[in-house]
Design a protein around this motif. Structure first.
Motif, PDB file in Angstrom:
ATOM      1  N   LYS A 183      36.163  21.259  44.311  1.00 26.38           N
ATOM      2  CA  LYS A 183      35.752  22.159  43.229  1.00 26.38           C
ATOM      3  C   LYS A 183      36.214  23.608  43.430  1.00 26.38           C
ATOM      4  N   GLU A 184      36.007  24.158  44.608  1.00 26.92           N
ATOM      5  CA  GLU A 184      36.358  25.561  44.842  1.00 26.92           C
ATOM      6  C   GLU A 184      37.851  25.790  44.639  1.00 26.92           C
ATOM      7  N   ARG A 185      38.642  24.862  45.147  1.00 30.51           N
ATOM      8  CA  ARG A 185      40.091  24.989  45.011  1.00 30.51           C
ATOM      9  C   ARG A 185      40.514  24.856  43.549  1.00 30.51           C
ATOM     10  N   ALA A 186      39.891  23.909  42.849  1.00 31.59           N
ATOM     11  CA  ALA A 186      40.206  23.707  41.431  1.00 31.59           C
ATOM     12  C   ALA A 186      39.843  24.940  40.609  1.00 31.59           C
ATOM     13  N   ASP A 187      38.679  25.535  40.883  1.00 29.89           N
ATOM     14  CA  ASP A 187      38.243  26.716  40.124  1.00 29.89           C
ATOM     15  C   ASP A 187      39.152  27.923  40.378  1.00 29.89           C
ATOM     16  N   ASP A 188      39.547  28.129  41.637  1.00 31.60           N
ATOM     17  CA  ASP A 188      40.455  29.236  41.960  1.00 31.60           C
ATOM     18  C   ASP A 188      41.805  29.045  41.264  1.00 31.60           C
ATOM     19  N   CYS A 189      42.306  27.830  41.284  1.00 32.05           N
ATOM     20  CA  CYS A 189      43.585  27.528  40.656  1.00 32.05           C
ATOM     21  C   CYS A 189      43.510  27.743  39.141  1.00 32.05           C
ATOM     22  N   THR A 190      42.454  27.253  38.527  1.00 29.00           N
ATOM     23  CA  THR A 190      42.282  27.398  37.073  1.00 29.00           C
ATOM     24  C   THR A 190      42.236  28.873  36.670  1.00 29.00           C
ATOM     25  N   ALA A 191      41.505  29.679  37.430  1.00 28.61           N
ATOM     26  CA  ALA A 191      41.404  31.118  37.123  1.00 28.61           C
ATOM     27  C   ALA A 191      42.765  31.794  37.235  1.00 28.61           C
ATOM     28  N   THR A 192      43.535  31.419  38.264  1.00 31.47           N
ATOM     29  CA  THR A 192      44.850  32.025  38.465  1.00 31.47           C
ATOM     30  C   THR A 192      45.826  31.622  37.365  1.00 31.47           C
ATOM     31  N   LEU A 193      45.864  30.334  37.030  1.00 33.79           N
ATOM     32  CA  LEU A 193      46.747  29.850  35.963  1.00 33.79           C
ATOM     33  C   LEU A 193      46.389  30.486  34.620  1.00 33.79           C
ATOM     34  N   THR A 194      45.102  30.603  34.359  1.00 36.74           N
ATOM     35  CA  THR A 194      44.650  31.219  33.104  1.00 36.74           C
ATOM     36  C   THR A 194      45.153  32.656  33.004  1.00 36.74           C
ATOM     37  N   LYS A 195      45.095  33.382  34.116  1.00 37.09           N
ATOM     38  CA  LYS A 195      45.567  34.772  34.123  1.00 37.09           C
ATOM     39  C   LYS A 195      47.063  34.835  33.856  1.00 37.09           C
ATOM     40  N   TYR A 196      47.840  33.935  34.500  1.00 32.50           N
ATOM     41  CA  TYR A 196      49.286  33.894  34.262  1.00 32.50           C
ATOM     42  C   TYR A 196      49.588  33.715  32.772  1.00 32.50           C
ATOM     43  N   LEU A 197      48.964  32.731  32.173  1.00 35.02           N
ATOM     44  CA  LEU A 197      49.278  32.380  30.787  1.00 35.02           C
ATOM     45  C   LEU A 197      48.765  33.438  29.799  1.00 35.02           C
ATOM     46  N   GLU A 198      47.588  33.988  30.063  1.00 36.60           N
ATOM     47  CA  GLU A 198      47.057  35.029  29.167  1.00 36.60           C
ATOM     48  C   GLU A 198      47.918  36.287  29.210  1.00 36.60           C
ATOM     49  N   ASN A 199      48.501  36.599  30.367  1.00 36.67           N
ATOM     50  CA  ASN A 199      49.407  37.742  30.471  1.00 36.67           C
ATOM     51  C   ASN A 199      50.630  37.553  29.578  1.00 36.67           C
TER      52      ASN A 199
END
Length: 444
Positions: A183-199
């Protein structure tokens, strides 16, 4: 519509429903407000979502005869023959019930419930034949109708998602991140990917947001080695290139997956969750002599049997060394520690004719769920009935929202089935269960 798209469509509907509820749509009502329904069981059915057992086709007379004959042929292989006819089952139950009445101490031991289970630390290899059930089982409506342990479902879910990857790469990869990583790894990854795409969505022309250096520490730690992460980026339009002999991911709108846009992918990342597994009740029908001892398998515990034994040993040593009486607060803390050791509870309901039904529940399921489970097993589902626990007594409407944990009905409990409209003496000769459930009576 594919299963993956149905999953996300359902998520959007749930989110929209929560939004409408948050805005105050719909009229509320008090739980104790008078109802038009006459029976208590009827009102329970309207207020709570009923447990729906796996569908069984209605048995014809020929099918019942064939099933009885098949069971008879199988049981003839045993050294002891077991008759599965309704009359034989009732007679056997009655004999055992009368014998049990003569042994009041054994009945009290069974009714007290948790003593034997608390002292047990799960199913060691020598105790397998005494286990109350073989484990905890689940269903996954998204994937299929099988009933499997959680470990097997995790493997099956991973296989299913990777099979869907070719057809629905972006959406499926979002689910892979949540279901194939901790879970922790999945949540960190999701937050990072979301930031990439929103930028990119906000600044599509800025070069610095359109490329990612693959040796970057944040990318390496939180994205690169997470299952499903690179598939999300490839579906979003990133491709791997070399710039000055360094590996980069470069974004281009022409490289995006057909029919997918960045906003949809961001939404999928934010709404993806581990695929839901439904706890299967693992229904069993038991004779009185088969329900005298409760040994739970390891799946019922939050921690391993070795850890449980070690904790009990440390607690015993601490008490012995302190040589002092425990206060009420100390006893309550110890009781809470014991209760928190369990994820699931084994619920048995005893009927007046001596037969018992057994089902598996999460410790945070409500008393209402137990009533709905029992109701689904009755030949007459409109029958008004009560369930009585040795510790709680008769349950009432105010208890319906309490959990098994709240009522301390874990790790196992024996409830008594009673029908107010039928005297106890007359209820002994009544079969309350559906006929197809009687086929589940366990051979001795």
């Amino acid at each position: 519509m594919s299963k993956i798209k149905r999953y996300f469509s359902k998520k959007k509907e749930e989110a929209a429903f929560k939004l409408r509820i948050g805005r105050g749509m719909g009229e509320g009502h008090k739980l104790n407000a008078p109802k038009s329904e006459a029976s208590t069981s009827g009102s329970r059915q309207s207020k709570f979502e009923a447990y729906v057992p796996p569908k069984r086709n209605e048995l014809s007379n020929e099918a019942r005869a064939a099933a009885a004959a098949a069971l008879s042929r199988i049981d003839r292989k045993d050294s002891r023959e077991f008759n599965t006819s309704l009359a034989a089952i009732k007679a056997q139950a009655k004999r055992e019930l009368e014998a049990e009445r003569r042994q009041k101490e054994e009945l009290l031991s069974s009714a007290s419930g948790s003593t034997s289970a608390s002292s047990s630390t799960g199913g060691s290899s020598g105790e397998n034949k005494n286990l109350a059930c073989r484990g905890v089982f689940f269903r996954c409506p998204l994937i299929g109708e099988e009933v499997l342990p959680k470990k097997e479902w995790k493997i099956k879910i991973k296989e299913f998602l990777y099979q869907q990857l070719e057809a629905e790469r972006g959406l499926t990869a979002c689910l892979i991140i949540q279901n194939c990583n901790v879970k922790e790894r999945a949540d960190d990854c999701t937050a990072t990917l979301t930031k990439y795409l929103e930028n990119i969505i906000k600044n599509p022309e800025e070069e610095k947001f359109c490329k990612i250096r693959m040796t970057n520490k944040i990318f390496s730690d939180k994205v690169r080695y997470v299952d499903g992460a690179l598939d999300v980026l490839h579906a979003a339009g990133f491709s791997e290139v070399q710039i000055d002999d360094e590996p980069f991911l470069l974004w281009s709108s022409e490289q995006m997956e057909e029919g997918l846009d960045l906003a949809t992918l961001v939404d999928a990342l934010k709404n993806s969750e581990p695929i839901h597994l439904e706890l299967d009740r693992n229904i069993k029908v038991l004779l009185p002599s088969q329900a005298r001892r409760v040994v739970l398998p390891d799946d019922f515990y939050r921690i391993s049997p070795e850890e449980i034994k070690r904790e009990q040993q440390l607690r015993a040593e601490a008490i012995e060394s302190s040589q002092m009486l425990k206060t009420k607060a100390m006893r309550e803390r110890e009781e809470q520690r014991n209760l928190r050791m369990y994820r699931y509870s084994l619920v048995r309901v005893k009927f007046p004719n001596g037969l018992l039904i057994q089902g598996t529940f999460n410790v945070y399921e409500k008393i209402a769920d137990v009533f709905e489970f029992v109701q689904s097993c009755l030949a007459d589902e409109t029958l008004e009935f009560n369930l009585i626990a040795s510790s709680e007594g008769k349950f009432n409407e105010e208890d319906m929202e309490k959990t098994l944990y709240d009522c301390k009905l874990i790790p196992n409990v024996l409830l008594i089935f009673a029908v107010p409209a039928i005297p106890s003496s007359g209820a002994v000769d009544v079969n309350f269960l559906k006929e197809d459930l009687l086929m589940l009576v366990q051979s001795m």
